[in-house]
Design a protein around this motif. Structure first.
Motif, short mmCIF file in Angstrom:
data_model
loop_
_atom_site.label_atom_id
_atom_site.label_comp_id
_atom_site.label_asym_id
_atom_site.label_seq_id
_atom_site.Cartn_x
_atom_site.Cartn_y
_atom_site.Cartn_z
N GLY A 57 40.48 60.02 49.21
CA GLY A 57 41.07 59.93 47.85
C GLY A 57 40.98 61.23 46.92
O GLY A 57 40.40 62.30 47.69
N THR A 58 41.46 61.44 45.86
CA THR A 58 41.47 62.50 45.10
C THR A 58 39.89 62.61 44.55
O THR A 58 39.17 61.79 44.60
N GLN B 179 39.01 63.09 41.80
CA GLN B 179 38.63 62.15 40.66
C GLN B 179 38.38 60.92 40.87
O GLN B 179 37.41 60.24 40.37
N ARG B 180 38.97 60.24 41.83
CA ARG B 180 38.96 59.00 42.42
C ARG B 180 37.64 58.69 43.09
O ARG B 180 37.02 57.90 42.87
#
Length: 327
Positions: A179-180, A182-183
């Motif tokens: 995932g990113t 941020q995630r």
């Protein structure tokens, strides 16, 4: 814990590009004790060795693959239960230790049992705190309780798993691996907050940026293991434990543990058919720093240092029964 000299540090090359960080504390001529941290992925901590008398023990604290100060941090490639067991064989050979007391809590207790099954001749005794059996119901229950608690972010993860027709551990593991940033940080913070609430009953402190990055690495490894049932699905760990070596074995478990249900400790003691002492710590949960848990561990380690055995009988916990899914 009585303080000993400065630790001896080892950096042990492993296969798959991993390097294991190992610290030795205490007396190099003392009783060898292998201390296995939880998680998976948490890394070793001074908390895990504080109940040892450093004048009596040679305290060996490895960081498992991808964990703590082992490198690369958070790596899940070439990181399975079989790899960890091979690493413990390599570590024992490297340190030239014939047999050691194996001490572990939560996932550390899981790995301690697996190590004793893998190398029965290497294990002189087992001291297991708040045991985790890696049963599907235990893994599912931890996340299901988070969803039932009403947090909308947990509900969103659960709904995503439902849409994709996969376990929530798959959703979390994939997000933490691919995932990113941020995630990944959001899921790590969410998991940490729920884990702390379950373990201590208190809200978690807000992690700073450096801590959050360590949590991402930690939970990436943990989600990877949970997604695969810790490679203990068939046969289950309980089924395998009938083959454990007959060595002094003590299970210390808090009666209010919400992370690793007390029924698991009872099921393990039942599977060992009188070859283990089960000692309940009334009112304690999963937190290894709980004063009653710490006192029980300290007493057990002092007993073992004197006699190479654990003293006393197990204590009953009223109202506890083995769940139907214990196997």
């Amino acid at each position: 814990m009585t303080q000993g000299p400065r630790p001896i540090i080892h950096r042990l090359p492993l296969d798959g590009g991993h390097v294991m960080h190992v610290e030795e504390h205490g007396d190099p001529a003392g009783l060898p004790a292998l201390v296995l941290h939880g998680g998976p992925g948490s890394g070793s901590s001074p908390v895990l060795r504080r109940d040892f008398d450093a004048r009596r023990y040679r305290i060996i604290c490895p960081d498992q693959r991808g964990s703590g100060r082992s490198t690369p941090a958070g790596a899940i490639t070439a990181n399975t239960l079989a790899d960890l067991l091979d690493d413990l064989r390599r570590l024992r050979d490297h340190l030239r230790i014939e047999r050691w007391l194996v001490v572990g809590g939560s996932w550390g207790a899981t790995l301690a049992l697996a190590h004793a099954l893998d190398q029965p001749g290497a294990v002189a005794g087992l001291l297991l705190r708040n045991v985790f059996l890696a049963r599907g119901g235990d893994i599912h229950g931890f996340f299901a309780q988070a969803v039932r608690h009403g947090d909308p972010e947990w509900r969103a993860l659960w709904n995503e798993a439902w849409r994709r027709q996969c376990p929530i551990t798959d959703v979390i593991a994939q997000a933490l691996a691919h995932g990113t940033p941020q995630r990944q940080c959001r899921i790590a913070a969410l998991w940490f907050a729920w884990e702390q609430r379950m373990a201590t009953g208190r809200p978690a402190p807000q992690p700073d940026d450096a801590t959050l990055q360590r949590l991402v690495a930690r939970y990436r490894v943990q989600a990877h293991y949970l997604r695969h049932g810790c490679w203990l699905r068939a046969p289950t760990l309980l089924q395998r434990c009938v083959a454990l070596p007959t060595v002094p074995t003590l299970i210390v478990h808090g009666t209010q543990d919400r992370v690793c249900p007390p029924q698991g400790a009872r099921a393990l003691a039942h599977a060992l058919q009188g070859r283990a002492i089960l000692r309940w710590v009334s009112g304690a949960g999963h937190d290894p720093t709980h004063p009653a848990i710490a006192a029980a561990m300290r007493q057990a380690l002092n007993d073992y240092a004197l006699t190479q055995a654990f003293s006393g009988a197990g204590e009953s916990a009223p109202g506890m029964r083995i769940s139907a899914g214990a196997g």
